[in-house]
Design an enzyme around this catalytic site. Structure first.
Site, PDB file in Angstrom:
ATOM      1  N   GLU A   1      -8.378  10.401 -13.724  1.00 42.04           N
ATOM      2  CA  GLU A   1      -8.461  10.589 -12.269  1.00 42.04           C
ATOM      3  C   GLU A   1      -7.566  11.747 -11.811  1.00 42.04           C
ATOM      4  OE1 GLU A   1      -9.130   7.068 -10.377  1.00 42.04           O
ATOM      5  OE2 GLU A   1      -8.936   7.879  -8.352  1.00 42.04           O
TER       6      GLU A   1
ATOM      7  N   GLU B   1       0.843  -1.208   0.000  1.00 44.55           N
ATOM      8  CA  GLU B   1       0.000   0.000   0.000  1.00 44.55           C
ATOM      9  C   GLU B   1       0.869   1.245   0.000  1.00 44.55           C
ATOM     10  OE1 GLU B   1      -3.126  -0.108  -1.103  1.00 44.55           O
ATOM     11  OE2 GLU B   1      -3.792  -1.325   0.568  1.00 44.55           O
TER      12      GLU B   1
ATOM     13  N   ASP C   1      -4.802   0.716  -9.058  1.00 43.02           N
ATOM     14  CA  ASP C   1      -6.192   0.286  -9.195  1.00 43.02           C
ATOM     15  C   ASP C   1      -6.542  -0.009 -10.651  1.00 43.02           C
ATOM     16  OD1 ASP C   1      -6.167   0.973  -6.533  1.00 43.02           O
ATOM     17  OD2 ASP C   1      -6.994   2.964  -6.876  1.00 43.02           O
TER      18      ASP C   1
ATOM     19  N   SER D   1     -13.644   4.078  -8.248  1.00 48.91           N
ATOM     20  CA  SER D   1     -13.220   5.073  -9.257  1.00 48.91           C
ATOM     21  C   SER D   1     -12.580   4.383 -10.453  1.00 48.91           C
ATOM     22  CB  SER D   1     -12.200   6.048  -8.665  1.00 48.91           C
ATOM     23  OG  SER D   1     -12.744   6.707  -7.580  1.00 48.91           O
TER      24      SER D   1
HETATM   25  C1  GLA Z   1      -5.482   4.426  -3.785  1.00 48.49           C
HETATM   26  C2  GLA Z   1      -4.858   4.872  -5.098  1.00 48.49           C
HETATM   27  C3  GLA Z   1      -3.764   3.905  -5.550  1.00 48.49           C
HETATM   28  C4  GLA Z   1      -2.781   3.590  -4.439  1.00 48.49           C
HETATM   29  C5  GLA Z   1      -3.508   3.255  -3.137  1.00 48.49           C
HETATM   30  C6  GLA Z   1      -2.579   3.131  -1.984  1.00 48.49           C
HETATM   31  O1  GLA Z   1      -6.222   3.251  -3.949  1.00 48.49           O
HETATM   32  O2  GLA Z   1      -5.843   4.962  -6.086  1.00 48.49           O
HETATM   33  O3  GLA Z   1      -3.110   4.434  -6.698  1.00 48.49           O
HETATM   34  O4  GLA Z   1      -1.875   4.641  -4.270  1.00 48.49           O
HETATM   35  O5  GLA Z   1      -4.481   4.246  -2.813  1.00 48.49           O
HETATM   36  O6  GLA Z   1      -1.817   1.985  -2.104  1.00 48.49           O
END
Ligand code: GLA
Length: 357
Positions: A156, A29, A168, A121
């Protein structure tokens, strides 16, 4: 790289149904925008866009869950807010890619809750992208899925105002049933890692706290990481030496320590999955959470209460998932242990695709 896409005329009356899955990030993360490692998977829940071509060069969209409608001329480039920003931004960014976006009606639905940390999203971006491409007669593999992930991220970043990375979008576009994806953000190399859960279960539990990356602490964390890179003279935090990172002023030293330790945990999680060592995977989820809480400071009291509920129910490990400051908590349960009844079980599913009408 921008690969120009040949122009084709839209096919009026054609009906398209595009599916963009949500994602779960098993571990890794806040590493994507730091040139690190992550291990996400696409889930079976997602956003569905039903699209029909019309010939008046207007896009008319309806978000079913909110029961809101909006219409714009395909050439319009005015800024919008909320879900409208995704639709207008996607039409604009596909034009930049060379796609001849035509008029359409778009019905947006599906079974993915918004703002709950399952990447609604990216699922919306990816489903819109596939639908508008298909209406223009373009196979998604023509520009390539990596290029589409970049288009979705630009929507985004530039239209919605959230400086999110590629995690994502890559998970939603490249997901595979029964596998997680090991993504190396330094090279954008993707490698499927079999995710054989057997009788173990992964669940997500909503903290009830909604988050918006565009106005939350997410952009602040990105700015802190960028500042840490500047001070260290590196391109990404994943390149930093731990000893040098430890000399940074606080809170930057803690932010860097999280990124470096999280990359190590992703490597260990891949080994644990290869060895079928699920208790070890659980322990890694919990240590990822401790790092996100103490070093990256993206947890909240509502999230902590949700982690505690999962652990009290007998989870082998639990952690905050996604950008933080609310959203979902991921928990791993051994066979025979019972997750809270309001938790949602998640399994790896197929990446974004067109569905039969
Ligand atoms: C969100 C963002 C991702 C990533 C996560 C953290 O989901 O959209 O790009 O940075 O947070 O890991």
């Amino acid at each position: 790289m921008r690969s120009p896409v040949p122009e084709r005329s839209p096919a009026p009356e054609e009906r398209i149904r595009a599916f963009g899955p949500g994602r779960v990030n098993l571990i890794g993360e806040h590493t994507d925008y730091n040139g690190g490692l992550a291990l996400p998977f696409a889930i079976s829940q997602g956003v569905i866009v039903d699209a029909v071509a019309v010939d008046d060069l207007m896009i008319r969209a309806h978000a079913r869950d909110l029961d809101e409608r909006f219409a714009f001329a395909v050439t319009q480039r005015e800024r919008e807010h909320g879900w409208r920003a995704f639709v207008i931004g996607m039409a604009a960014e596909l034009e930049v890619l060379g796609v001849d976006v035509g008029g359409a009606t778009l019905e947006i639905g599906g079974d993915l809750p918004r703002g709950a940390g399952l990447s609604s999203s990216a699922a919306l971006e990816v489903a819109l992208c596939l639908a508008l491409l298909a209406l223009a007669g373009i196979d998604p593999d023509e520009p390539g899925r990596l290029e589409l992930a970049r288009v979705c991220a630009r929507v985004e970043n530039e239209w919605v105002g959230a400086q999110t990375g590629l995690l994502d979008q890559l998970a939603s576009l490249y997901g595979e049933p029964d596998a997680a994806l090991l993504i190396d953000f330094a090279t954008l190399e993707l490698q499927p890692v079999p995710l054989k859960l057997g009788d173990w279960r992964l669940v997500v539990l909503d903290s009830g706290q909604r988050h918006e990356h565009a106005d939350g602490g997410y952009n602040e964390r990105r700015a802190e990481c960028a500042r840490a890179c500047e001070l260290l003279g590196v391109q990404t935090l994943s390149e930093a030496r731990a000893s040098a990172a430890a000399q940074l002023p606080e809170p930057l030293a803690r932010r860097a320590r999280h990124v470096l330790s999280e990359n190590e945990r992703v490597r260990s999680a891949v080994s644990a999955l290869r060895d079928g060592d699920m208790p070890e995977l659980g322990a890694l989820l919990s240590s990822s959470h401790a790092s996100l809480r103490e070093d990256f400071e993206v947890s909240t009291p509502a999230v902590e209460a949700t982690v505690a509920r999962l652990l009290e129910a007998g989870a082998a490990g639990a952690r905050i998932m996604g950008g933080g400051f609310g959203g979902c908590v991921l928990g791993l349960f051994a066979p025979g242990a019972h997750a809270p009844s309001d938790a949602l079980e998640v399994r790896p599913g197929a990446g974004a695709h067109l569905l039969a009408d």
